[in-house]
Design a protein around this motif. Sequence first.
Motif, short mmCIF file in Angstrom:
data_model
loop_
_atom_site.label_atom_id
_atom_site.label_comp_id
_atom_site.label_asym_id
_atom_site.label_seq_id
_atom_site.Cartn_x
_atom_site.Cartn_y
_atom_site.Cartn_z
N SER A 198 -6.10 6.07 14.92
CA SER A 198 -5.24 6.38 13.77
C SER A 198 -3.80 6.44 14.25
O SER A 198 -3.52 6.73 15.41
N ASP B 85 5.91 9.52 5.33
CA ASP B 85 5.98 9.00 3.97
C ASP B 85 7.38 9.25 3.38
O ASP B 85 8.27 9.75 4.06
N GLN C 285 -11.43 1.53 6.89
CA GLN C 285 -10.14 1.70 6.24
C GLN C 285 -10.29 1.80 4.72
O GLN C 285 -9.72 2.69 4.09
N ARG D 182 -11.90 5.14 3.76
CA ARG D 182 -10.98 6.26 3.95
C ARG D 182 -9.91 6.27 2.86
O ARG D 182 -9.52 7.34 2.39
N ASN D 183 -9.44 5.08 2.47
CA ASN D 183 -8.45 5.00 1.39
C ASN D 183 -9.02 5.52 0.07
O ASN D 183 -8.29 6.00 -0.79
N LYS E 206 1.76 11.72 8.13
CA LYS E 206 0.36 11.52 7.77
C LYS E 206 -0.32 10.70 8.86
O LYS E 206 0.27 9.77 9.39
N ASN E 207 -1.57 11.05 9.15
CA ASN E 207 -2.38 10.22 10.03
C ASN E 207 -3.09 9.19 9.17
O ASN E 207 -3.78 9.55 8.22
N LEU E 208 -2.89 7.93 9.50
CA LEU E 208 -3.51 6.84 8.74
C LEU E 208 -4.36 5.99 9.66
O LEU E 208 -4.04 5.80 10.83
N TYR E 209 -5.42 5.47 9.10
CA TYR E 209 -6.25 4.51 9.82
C TYR E 209 -6.01 3.16 9.19
O TYR E 209 -6.27 2.95 8.01
N ILE E 210 -5.48 2.24 10.00
CA ILE E 210 -5.21 0.88 9.54
C ILE E 210 -6.03 -0.05 10.45
O ILE E 210 -5.84 -0.06 11.67
#
Length: 100
Positions: free
Chosen positions: A57, A62, A26, A29-30, A68-72
């Motif tokens: 993901s 937003d 994470q 990627r950020n 948006k595809n986010l990985y948390i």
Amino acid sequence: MLNNNNTISKKCHYKHLTPSNKGQIQAYRNEGKSIRFIAKMLGKNPSTISRELKRNSVTQMDSSYAFKNLYIADTAHILYKKEDRSVSTISSMILYSLLS
């Protein structure tokens, strides 16, 4: 190891990513780091990182209503645990039906 067709089969040994690994993914990627960079830093194969990002993901909207595809990392771990439980539940159901 030979299988029934007298061909050599490769036995794969997969290791799960730890919650710490997921946190590092994470963070990288950020920062905009590539999959290959992350894999090198974690000592993992790039395909492992790619699969992790693909499977875990989430899609969020937003403030400009763009998706948006986010990985948390925390969400990824929850998704992993959920998948793990569903597989073991299915396995238990199959075993129960065979024993009945």
